[in-house]
Design an enzyme around this catalytic site. Structure first.
Site, PDB file in Angstrom:
ATOM      1  N   TYR A 114       0.859  -1.175   0.000  1.00 31.99           N
ATOM      2  CA  TYR A 114       0.000   0.000   0.000  1.00 31.99           C
ATOM      3  C   TYR A 114       0.901   1.233   0.000  1.00 31.99           C
ATOM      4  O   TYR A 114       1.014   1.872  -1.022  1.00 31.99           O
ATOM      5  CB  TYR A 114      -0.996   0.019   1.162  1.00 31.99           C
ATOM      6  CG  TYR A 114      -1.961   1.200   1.112  1.00 31.99           C
ATOM      7  CD1 TYR A 114      -3.035   1.198   0.233  1.00 31.99           C
ATOM      8  CD2 TYR A 114      -1.784   2.309   1.915  1.00 31.99           C
ATOM      9  CE1 TYR A 114      -3.914   2.270   0.163  1.00 31.99           C
ATOM     10  CE2 TYR A 114      -2.643   3.391   1.851  1.00 31.99           C
ATOM     11  CZ  TYR A 114      -3.707   3.371   0.975  1.00 31.99           C
ATOM     12  OH  TYR A 114      -4.560   4.445   0.909  1.00 31.99           O
ATOM     13  N   LYS A 119      10.295 -17.403  -0.281  1.00 32.42           N
ATOM     14  CA  LYS A 119       9.313 -17.942  -1.221  1.00 32.42           C
ATOM     15  C   LYS A 119       9.254 -16.953  -2.365  1.00 32.42           C
ATOM     16  O   LYS A 119       8.804 -15.826  -2.195  1.00 32.42           O
ATOM     17  CB  LYS A 119       7.937 -18.060  -0.571  1.00 32.42           C
ATOM     18  CG  LYS A 119       6.808 -18.385  -1.562  1.00 32.42           C
ATOM     19  CD  LYS A 119       5.469 -18.415  -0.888  1.00 32.42           C
ATOM     20  CE  LYS A 119       4.289 -18.764  -1.791  1.00 32.42           C
ATOM     21  NZ  LYS A 119       4.382 -18.524  -3.213  1.00 32.42           N
TER      22      LYS A 119
END
Lengths: 311, 311, 311, 311
Positions: free
Chosen positions: B112, B166
């Site tokens: 954001y 990841k």
């Protein structure tokens, strides 16, 4: 000469050596051709992104292609980039390339103005129709801001518009889906998939790609030929090992990446600095308005060549 | 249980089955856990992007983690996503996850608001310092609009902040450069690199990745376990063949991709429709406000399951 | 003729009428020149984005400029777009434009390849040095993917490289900061700031811009001349009212926006369809490979012209 | 209190003062409320982007809203940001805000996961249905990576879902087209359009916007109230003059923009440094993991306050 169907192997996208005053340096270009053919390259690609096509005038583009065709002398196919903003301009380049003896054309989607996939397809069909040479689509969304999508590519492979794809999108997942779809239609026997991603050549070949167009192959063509040979022989861990070594060497694209220079100028500048240090080309200058590598950056390039076993 | 060092193998990012009224369906979640563990998954990852973490309330997130920890019962490690906008909020999730018995945390960069790499590093260090669990960085720039860069990751691997990565960036070239750099520092023995790209798992493993976190592994965990097994045994062409089959199956993420539905909703909806058709979960609903797959889309999912040998 | 210092007023970026077979239609182009000059345009800009410069061959570009210079006949200044990928190519266009009688050049930052601000500055300096014509920078990041930053523009205004800016960035906040900075240095007396945003001309003039280069001004030049007149006379609410009417008319850029056509082709196609319906040009065709407006789309254009009081 | 229909005027998006240890500083927050109300602000907006909502825990968000509602004491409406990733989470914030006495909610489109316009519309409808408060849509594509499109906004204005729009997209052209469309439907009498772009408030008001939500209004609320007054009185050149002064002052968002700090942290840090120097708040710290302004940066902020006539 006729392009193999499908084209395969290692196809270096040749750098364009320039003189200190910015002219195309034919002698260095011929030496670069010998450098890559001597290492076993299966074809050459003139006037690509690594060849600074974006920065050359039309006259310079013709000079490059003339010199490359002469230097290659029919030993391997010569692919000619016809990179430009849109169809009319690409057609002019395509006709010039055919006249100068290119064996195939490499064209991007239109850029600057936006495009719809149907317009992109029309673009490639017009190029194919106008000039009697095989057309390879060049997918480089970092530069064109359009990704060639699989339905468009499959349609153009199926109807014979395209002889292949040079994929510089970096999207190996999309490339795999395309390869699976091509094989399902039997099109992998006629449509060549070449990766332009220097760091994942082993992966692309494992996924079924036919070859590679590595910018770094200007500097270390023998490495890519070895990598390709390992892959063709099923020695995947050897291929990966060679790819790892090349990934280390690839750091030379970052050597110049400080100071007032774009990433692209740093990359091509790194290749050219390396070719200069290896004695292949005379002058490492890039075309205006690209910034130049500093002496410190060139020292980093030299260190990387030593670490990579090339110097 | 302690996370293996380094974590490796197949780690499905579990979908979150919901009831028709939108509650977390514990029974289906337990069945999904059995589905993946029965296939040989080496760990599970709850509350990732495939788990619709973005769409769940805090209470639902806790319900999911509670159900997963209970269903797994210590058989494999449970990684818990703590995806949120910034540090304070992630810390709240992290403490809740530790209380609920997670074995490791998976955190993205803040989103954001924009970030600087130094702020991203600080973010991960604060998470690590606050909670006594290993932290895996989740690089998913398509969602966070920040790419975790190699210098930051190497620093956080070196100082023990991160136990692994990841990588859902899709940028296998960058991943390879990271792997080469980790090995050069001996960090590949402690820092786990897991790819989240379902279509290039063979490639990532060939490049040295330790494992895979495949959304499609909800549907076909056995396929990914076979792929992983081939790779570990050096059967690279078998691995590629399995990967090709999975790439065909992956088309179910596009099955819903027409009509008033986002790409993400279509992907998770496709996974859930498949799990419903396979009898693993009871209801294929996704969380609001995501659009639902049409009956035609579900029929495509069914056909793909048949073609992929799963139905 | 000499370019006014600073250039001001309404400067339509002329469309390029084509014949059904794709040739430059000199007669229609002359009629378009009369259409805009008759409405009171203060200068014209040939070979901009609305002029489909991206889609024209070099020969077509020269034909356009020759026809425009002839049609204008010295009544107002003629600005010539020299849009191309990089410096060498822009220089070729610039020399051609000077030979054909252009009064000023309009050049973008390099595109396709990335750039550093220092390279962009060098690019403009080389253009200015090579050709004895004023140079206006064309900021269109939607197409070039580079935003011209304020420090670069201020430096190039200060040292006389640039005579002005055509701002098609849509970033009126940045434009205001630039205008404030120019005035603080006294540069607003020599450096012209022209907005290319058709929908916020009143706002740009209120902020101190000198003029406007509106694509929609091909269709309704009189509207923009009225708007400009209101603004110069301090009748800001009349200016806003005229701008509102033009904002309604602007919907014709979306009329074609369904079907197999890009946004840019729909916009230029909408302008050309309107010019055809108004009887200014003979044929509304756009250059290949752009898609064509459907009959339904043309009917929408007609309705908008009626609603806007033009038909 | 009831939100005016339509809401109009100057609505500062309140910064969130923190103590050196990171707690919400109620006393400074109350002082900030007095600072803006004393200057004539027409409403306040808590928990927006300038309020660092992204960086606050749920408990901190509640603390902020409780303090603001108490400090305002019913003198003006209090709008509460309910910014979060998706519907379920926003609903939790919305219920909390209603309980704490907010007069209206301000919600963005979902983010992190992608969205389809139909999903965005469903999102806002669910918020409106669940909580008995007016809902203002917050369009901030730089943060959400979704632009709220005109058809969606018009539908949600028409059916009463939305009471207004806070437009932080920076796209004044799109805003003008929306305003024209709202007026054509008579919706401008019920639907409030507020610009969040600090540098083009005069332009937005001239185009018909109802008000402004300026982050810089934390620092200089009186300036924005004067600007608004000039505009309402039709003194457009005075409005533009005031806007120019504020555009100069706005440079304080860049003061911190060197070093290891994101742009957003530099902007909020600049506002807070200014508020500290003005004696409004006690401590200029921003929430973790945002970088802090250096002493040099704070000196620049001080100089800008002096130049802007505030110190």
């Amino acid at each position: 000469m006729r392009l193999p169907v499908p084209l395969s192997g290692v196809v270096p996208p040749l750098c364009t050596p320039l003189t200190p005053t910015g002219a195309v340096d034919d002698r260095s270009l011929a030496a670069l051709v010998e450098h890559v053919l001597g290492a076993g390259a299966h074809a050459v690609f003139a006037l690509g992104t690594s060849g600074e096509a974006a920065h050359l005038s039309d006259a310079q583009r013709r000079a490059v292609l003339r010199a490359v065709v002469a230097a290659v002398g029919g030993r391997v196919p010569v692919l000619a980039g016809v990179i430009d903003m849109s169809t009319a301009r690409v057609l002019d380049h395509a006709r010039a390339a055919a006249d100068l003896g290119a064996d195939a054309l490499v064209a991007t989607a239109p850029f600057y103005a936006g495009t719809h996939p149907a317009e992109v397809a029309d673009h490639f069909r017009r190029i194919r129709a106008a000039v009697g040479l095989p057309v390879v689509a060049y997918d480089i969304p970092s530069h064109t801001h359009t990704k060639l999508d699989a339905p468009t590519l499959l349609a153009l492979a199926e109807d014979g518009t395209l002889a292949g794809l040079k994929d510089s999108s970096g999207d190996l997942g999309a490339l795999r889906r395309l390869l699976v779809a091509l094989r399902a239609r039997g099109l992998d026997r006629t449509f060549a998939v070449l990766t332009g991603s220097e760091l994942t050549v082993d992966a692309a070949l494992l996924a079924g790609a036919h070859g590679v167009v590595p910018g770094l192959g200007n500097v270390d063509p023998a490495g890519y030929v070895r990598l390709y040979g390992h892959a063709r022989a099923g020695r995947w861990e050897d291929a990966a090992g060679e790819q790892d070594r090349l990934a280390g060497l690839f750091a030379l694209v970052d050597a110049g990446g400080v100071g007032e220079i774009s990433g692209g100028a740093a990359a091509v500048g790194g290749f050219k600095a390396a070719l200069g240090l290896l004695g292949v080309i005379e002058c490492a200058a890039t075309a205006a308005p690209q910034g130049a590598l500093s002496a410190e950056s060139v020292a980093v390039v030299r260190r990387l060549l030593v670490e990579g076993g090339l110097l």
